[in-house]
Design an enzyme around this catalytic site. Structure first.
Site, PDB file in Angstrom:
ATOM      1  N   ASP A 111     -18.799  73.795   7.195  1.00 56.74           N
ATOM      2  CA  ASP A 111     -19.838  73.051   6.242  1.00 56.74           C
ATOM      3  C   ASP A 111     -18.849  73.872   4.822  1.00 56.74           C
ATOM      4  OD1 ASP A 111     -22.240  71.570   7.248  1.00 56.74           O
ATOM      5  OD2 ASP A 111     -21.827  73.261   8.650  1.00 56.74           O
TER       6      ASP A 111
ATOM      7  N   TYR B 191     -14.933  71.163  20.949  1.00 55.63           N
ATOM      8  CA  TYR B 191     -15.667  71.658  21.419  1.00 55.63           C
ATOM      9  C   TYR B 191     -16.035  72.641  22.587  1.00 55.63           C
ATOM     10  CZ  TYR B 191     -17.509  70.364  17.099  1.00 55.63           C
ATOM     11  OH  TYR B 191     -17.107  70.031  15.221  1.00 55.63           O
TER      12      TYR B 191
ATOM     13  N   GLN C  46      -7.654  79.564   5.824  1.00 52.03           N
ATOM     14  CA  GLN C  46      -7.798  77.879   5.737  1.00 52.03           C
ATOM     15  C   GLN C  46      -6.153  77.656   4.821  1.00 52.03           C
ATOM     16  OE1 GLN C  46     -10.142  75.837   2.769  1.00 52.03           O
ATOM     17  NE2 GLN C  46     -11.503  74.803   5.072  1.00 52.03           N
TER      18      GLN C  46
ATOM     19  N   ARG D   6     -11.649  69.443  15.871  1.00 46.58           N
ATOM     20  CA  ARG D   6     -12.475  68.574  16.207  1.00 46.58           C
ATOM     21  C   ARG D   6     -13.020  68.909  14.638  1.00 46.58           C
ATOM     22  NH1 ARG D   6     -15.518  74.476  17.659  1.00 46.58           N
ATOM     23  NH2 ARG D   6     -15.142  75.593  15.807  1.00 46.58           N
ATOM     24  N   GLY D   7     -14.278  68.563  14.708  1.00 46.28           N
ATOM     25  CA  GLY D   7     -15.001  68.024  13.597  1.00 46.28           C
ATOM     26  C   GLY D   7     -14.622  67.699  12.631  1.00 46.28           C
ATOM     27  N   GLU D   8     -14.721  67.486  10.999  1.00 44.89           N
ATOM     28  CA  GLU D   8     -14.747  66.815  10.287  1.00 44.89           C
ATOM     29  C   GLU D   8     -13.030  67.536   9.305  1.00 44.89           C
ATOM     30  OE1 GLU D   8     -17.085  66.240   5.628  1.00 44.89           O
ATOM     31  OE2 GLU D   8     -18.225  66.500   7.394  1.00 44.89           O
ATOM     32  N   ASP D   9     -13.047  68.716   9.212  1.00 44.06           N
ATOM     33  CA  ASP D   9     -12.175  69.445   8.383  1.00 44.06           C
ATOM     34  C   ASP D   9     -10.564  69.074   8.748  1.00 44.06           C
ATOM     35  OD1 ASP D   9     -11.601  70.751   5.581  1.00 44.06           O
ATOM     36  OD2 ASP D   9     -10.759  72.498   6.936  1.00 44.06           O
TER      37      ASP D   9
END
Ligand code: TRH
Length: 379
Positions: free
Chosen positions: A24, A207, A256, A272-275
Site C-alpha cells: 500500500d 510470500y 524504494q 510478489r504483490g503489486e508494486d
C-alpha cells in the site's frame, strides 16, 4: 465559491492506509513522488497512518513527526488521535478504498473537488468496464473508480518518465553496479565474479508459501554459478549455506529508489504483490510473479489474467502456476525447462518486448492528472 478550473495548478491529497506488507505504502509513495514532480502539480499531501512501515522503504521518514517534507512531498501522519484537518485540496486520491478521515471527506462536492478511489492492479477483463465509473457518496459527491492496468482502456502503470533510460544506462555501467553490490554487503570475490560474468545474479522476493526449495534444487545444478539476493525478512525456509553452484546472500532493506537497480542486473527476478510486479516488468528481464494470496484462490484468476496479457513461453507459464500453487515438484520441473538455453532466450526476448510494449501506454500518474482535468473541465 472557489471553483477550480482545469487550467489551474493542481493540488492533491493522497490517502494511504497500510493494511499489510509494504504494497500500500509502496504504491502510494511511488505515486506521490511522481505526481509531485509534475509541472502542473502545485502541492501534494500524502496522508499515511503507519510511518514505521513507510520508513522501511524510505529511511529518512521520521516516525515522530505529524508533518514533514521528503522529496517534494508533504507527508502527514493520519492517526486516530488527530482531530484537526485542513480543508481538502481539489483532487482527492483515496488509495485502495482506505476511507479518508471524515473531516476531509465531509466538505467534498463535485463543483470544487474531484474524488477518486485508486484501486488495486489487476489484468482481469472486468476492470476496463469499471474504470472511470462514478459512484454517488453519502455526502452527495461522486467518487470515481480508477483502475491501473495493462491496456489503454485503464489508468496504466506507474512509470517514471526516464525509467527505461536509467535502466539501460545502469545495465551498461559496471561501476554503478559494483557500488550497489558493495552497499548490499556482497563479498568482493563475488562482486568480481559477477562483473566478469562468471556468476549471474538473481533476486527473490516472495510470500511465505512460495515453494522456495525449488531454487536450490535447480540453481545448484546449473553450469553457471548463481548469487541469489534475498531480503532479510523473506523466504526464511531457504537454506543459506552454499549448495553446488548456488550462493545465497541476505541483503538489507533498501530505499524504494534503490529497489529498481537490484532488479535491473538480475538474470531472474522473483517478485510478489503489486508494486514489485510492475518494477520487474520495467526491468525487462525474465521474471516470476506471485500475486498476493486471496480467499478462494482468487489470486490464481488474477495470475492467469496477467499471464494472458503476454506471450510467455509455455514453461514460464507453468512455472508461474506452480509457484503460486505451492507446487514444488511442478515448479522445479518448469524452472529447469525455463533455464534451458532455447527457452531462456525466448523468455528474455519476451520480457524485453513486453516492457517496451507497456511503456507505450500513458503512465498512471499522467492518467490521473488527465482524468482530473477532464472531469474538472466538464463540470
Ligand atoms: O509488500 P507486498 O507484498 O505488498 C502487498 C501487495 O501490494 C498486495 O497487492 C497488497 O494487497 C498487500 O501488500 C496489502 O509487495 P509489493 O506490492 O511489491 O510492495 C513491496 C514494496 O516494497 C515495493 O514498493 C518495493 C518496496 N521495497 C523496497 O523499497 N525496499 C526493499 O528492500 C524491498 C524488499 C521492497
Amino acid at each position: 465559491m472557489n471553483t477550480v478550473t482545469a487550467s489551474q495548478p493542481i493540488s492533491i491529497d493522497l490517502f494511504c492506509r497500510v493494511i499489510d506488507n509494504l504494497g500500500d505504502i509502496g504504491v502510494c509513495w511511488r505515486l506521490a513522488r511522481q505526481l509531485a514532480a509534475q509541472a502542473e502539480v502545485a502541492q501534494l499531501r500524502l496522508w499515511v497512518d503507519d510511518l514505521h512501515s513507510f520508513a522501511r522503504i524510505q529511511a529518512d521518514v521520521r516516525c515522530d513527526l505529524q508533518s514533514q517534507h521528503v522529496q517534494g512531498v508533504q507527508i502527514e501522519h493520519w492517526h486516530p488521535d488527530r482531530h484537526a484537518y485542513p480543508p481538502p485540496y481539489p483532487f482527492i486520491i483515496e488509495a485502495f478504498a482506505c476511507e479518508p478521515p471524515e473531516p476531509m471527506t465531509r466538505p467534498l462536492n463535485d463543483a470544487e473537488h474531484v474524488w477518486i478511489n485508486l484501486d488495486y492492479l489487476s489484468a482481469e477483463p472486468w476492470v476496463q468496464g469499471c474504470h472511470g465509473l462514478p459512484s454517488p457518496q453519502a455526502n452527495g459527491a461522486k467518487k470515481y473508480f480508477f483502475f491501473p492496468g495493462f491496456i489503454p482502456q485503464t489508468g496504466g502503470l506507474l512509470r517514471e518518465a526516464d525509467l527505461l533510460t536509467r535502466r539501460d544506462a545502469f545495465q551498461q555501467d559496471d561501476q554503478a553496479y559494483q557500488a550497489m553490490l558493495n552497499r548490499l554487503g556482497v563479498a568482493q570475490e563475488h562482486i568480481q565474479a559477477l562483473l566478469k560474468g562468471e556468476m549471474q545474479q538473481m533476486f527473490l522476493f516472495c510470500y511465505p508459501d512460495a515453494p522456495v526449495l525449488t531454487l536450490p534444487e535447480v540453481l545448484s545444478t546449473l553450469e553457471q554459478k548463481t548469487l541469489l539476493l534475498v531480503p532479510e525478512s523473506v523466504a526464511l525456509r531457504i537454506p543459506e549455506l552454499a549448495q553446488g553452484q548456488l550462493l545465497i546472500q541476505r541483503i538489507p532493506a533498501v530505499d524504494q529508489a534503490d529497489f529498481d537497480p537490484l532488479l535491473w542486473r538480475s538474470a531472474l527476478n522473483i517478485v510478489r504483490g503489486e508494486d514489485s510486479l510492475v518494477r520487474a516488468i520495467w526491468a525487462g528481464q525474465p521474471m516470476l510473479w506471485q500475486p498476493y494470496v486471496q480467499e478462494e484462490q482468487a489470486h490464481l484468476d488474477k495470475l492467469q489474467a496477467w499471464l494472458d496479457t503476454g506471450t510467455l513461453p509455455e514453461a514460464a507459464q507453468a512455472l508461474h502456476l506452480g509457484w503460486s500453487s505451492a507446487d514444488q515438484a511442478g515448479s522445479t520441473a518448469a524452472l529447469a525447462r525455463c533455464l534451458e538455453p532455447q527457452v531462456l532466450h525466448l523468455w528474455q526476448q519476451e520480457a524485453r518486448a513486453y516492457s517496451a510494449k507497456l511503456a507505450e501506454q500513458a503512465d498512471l500518474a499522467n492518467s490521473l492528472l488527465s482524468f482530473y482535468t477532464q472531469v474538472a473541465r466538464n463540470r
